[in-house]
Motif scaffolding. Sequence first.
Motif, short mmCIF file in Angstrom:
data_model
loop_
_atom_site.label_atom_id
_atom_site.label_comp_id
_atom_site.label_asym_id
_atom_site.label_seq_id
_atom_site.Cartn_x
_atom_site.Cartn_y
_atom_site.Cartn_z
N GLU A 16 -2.94 -13.47 10.70
CA GLU A 16 -2.54 -12.73 9.50
C GLU A 16 -1.18 -12.08 9.74
N SER A 17 -0.19 -12.46 8.92
CA SER A 17 1.17 -11.96 9.14
C SER A 17 1.37 -10.51 8.68
N TRP A 18 0.56 -10.02 7.77
CA TRP A 18 0.71 -8.64 7.30
C TRP A 18 -0.13 -7.72 8.18
N SER A 19 0.47 -6.65 8.69
CA SER A 19 -0.29 -5.69 9.51
C SER A 19 -1.08 -4.74 8.63
N LYS A 20 -0.57 -4.47 7.44
CA LYS A 20 -1.32 -3.68 6.45
C LYS A 20 -0.71 -3.94 5.08
N VAL A 21 -1.48 -3.60 4.07
CA VAL A 21 -1.04 -3.79 2.69
C VAL A 21 -1.45 -2.56 1.89
N THR A 22 -0.58 -2.17 0.98
CA THR A 22 -0.90 -1.11 0.03
C THR A 22 -0.79 -1.69 -1.37
N VAL A 23 -1.79 -1.41 -2.20
CA VAL A 23 -1.77 -1.87 -3.59
C VAL A 23 -1.83 -0.63 -4.48
N ILE A 24 -0.90 -0.55 -5.42
CA ILE A 24 -0.83 0.58 -6.34
C ILE A 24 -1.08 0.07 -7.75
N TYR A 25 -2.07 0.66 -8.43
CA TYR A 25 -2.43 0.29 -9.80
C TYR A 25 -2.23 1.51 -10.69
N THR A 26 -1.63 1.33 -11.87
CA THR A 26 -1.51 2.44 -12.82
C THR A 26 -2.07 2.01 -14.17
N ASN A 27 -2.60 2.98 -14.92
CA ASN A 27 -3.20 2.66 -16.21
C ASN A 27 -2.29 3.06 -17.36
N LYS A 28 -2.85 3.15 -18.54
CA LYS A 28 -2.03 3.38 -19.74
C LYS A 28 -1.47 4.79 -19.85
N VAL A 29 -2.00 5.74 -19.12
CA VAL A 29 -1.47 7.10 -19.22
C VAL A 29 -0.43 7.38 -18.13
N ALA A 30 -0.14 6.39 -17.31
CA ALA A 30 0.77 6.59 -16.18
C ALA A 30 2.22 6.40 -16.59
N GLU A 31 2.78 7.40 -17.21
CA GLU A 31 4.21 7.38 -17.51
C GLU A 31 4.93 8.04 -16.35
N ASN A 32 5.65 7.26 -15.58
CA ASN A 32 6.39 7.77 -14.42
C ASN A 32 5.49 8.41 -13.37
N ALA A 33 4.36 7.75 -13.10
CA ALA A 33 3.47 8.20 -12.02
C ALA A 33 4.18 7.96 -10.69
N THR A 34 3.99 8.86 -9.74
CA THR A 34 4.68 8.72 -8.45
C THR A 34 3.69 8.64 -7.30
N TYR A 35 4.12 7.94 -6.26
CA TYR A 35 3.36 7.85 -5.02
C TYR A 35 4.37 7.95 -3.88
N GLU A 36 4.07 8.78 -2.90
CA GLU A 36 4.99 9.02 -1.80
C GLU A 36 4.70 8.08 -0.63
N LEU A 37 5.72 7.33 -0.25
CA LEU A 37 5.64 6.44 0.91
C LEU A 37 6.31 7.13 2.09
N ASN A 38 5.73 7.01 3.28
CA ASN A 38 6.31 7.68 4.45
C ASN A 38 6.91 6.71 5.45
N GLU A 39 7.07 5.46 5.02
CA GLU A 39 7.71 4.45 5.86
C GLU A 39 8.21 3.33 4.96
N ASP A 40 8.98 2.42 5.54
CA ASP A 40 9.50 1.30 4.77
C ASP A 40 8.40 0.29 4.47
N TRP A 41 8.40 -0.19 3.23
CA TRP A 41 7.46 -1.22 2.77
C TRP A 41 8.25 -2.30 2.05
N LYS A 42 7.80 -3.53 2.14
CA LYS A 42 8.42 -4.63 1.41
C LYS A 42 7.55 -4.94 0.19
N VAL A 43 8.17 -5.09 -0.97
CA VAL A 43 7.45 -5.41 -2.20
C VAL A 43 7.08 -6.90 -2.17
#
Length: 193
Positions: free
Chosen positions: A137-164
Motif C-alpha cells: 500500500e503506497s499511502w501511509s494514511k488517508v484523510t477524507v473530509i465530507y461536508t453537507n449542505k450547511v457547510a458554507e466555508n467549513a474549515t479543518y486544520e491540517l498540521n502537516e502537508d497532505w496531497k489532494v
Amino acid sequence: NTLTDKLRLSGVDEADLAYANVLSQSFVLTAQGITFLHAGEEILRSKPIFDENGEFTGEYSHNSYNLPDSTNAIKWDEKITNIETFESYKELISINRNHQLFQFSKESQCLLHKTKVSGKDMIVTEIKRPSAMAETESWSKVTVIYTNKVAENATYELNEDWKVAFVSGNTTYNVGDTVNGTLTMGKYSVVIL
C-alpha cells in the motif's frame, strides 16, 4: 428511489444535485466493506413517472417493476450531460480498488479507520496503514473530509502537508495540490488527502 430521486425528494436543489450525489456515494466508496452501486447512479439516473399523455407527473417511482421504459430505461445520453459526475465516480472507484486502506477485512484493521470530526456540517475520517501493508500500500494514511449542505466555508486544520487525491463539490482545491494549515470547504464537498 434512485439516489438522485431520493436527493430531490429530500430537498436538494437541482443546482447541487450532482455534488450531493457524489458526496453520498463517496461515503460508500471510502468505507470498509463491499460497495454497491445502483445502475445508472453515476449519470444521475432518475425514474420519473409520466401520465398517459407522456407528461411528467412530478413524481418519481420507488417501485417501477410495472412501469414502461420511459421510467425504467437508463438514458445513456445523460452520461454526456453528467460527465463530471461520471468522472468523479470513476476516480472514486479507482481509489477504492487501488488502495487497500479502503478494503480492510479484519476487525482489527477496521479499527484503524477513525472519525476525527463529526459535526453538523463536516465529517472527517482518517485511516492509517497497518505495518503489514507497508510493501503493498503506497499511502501511509488517508484523510477524507465530507461536508453537507450547511457547510458554507467549513474549515479543518491540517498540521502537516497532505496531497489532494480526489476532490468534488464546492471547493477550490485540485488533485495533486499539496495542502497544509486551514482547509476551507463549501457545501456538498468531499476531499481525499
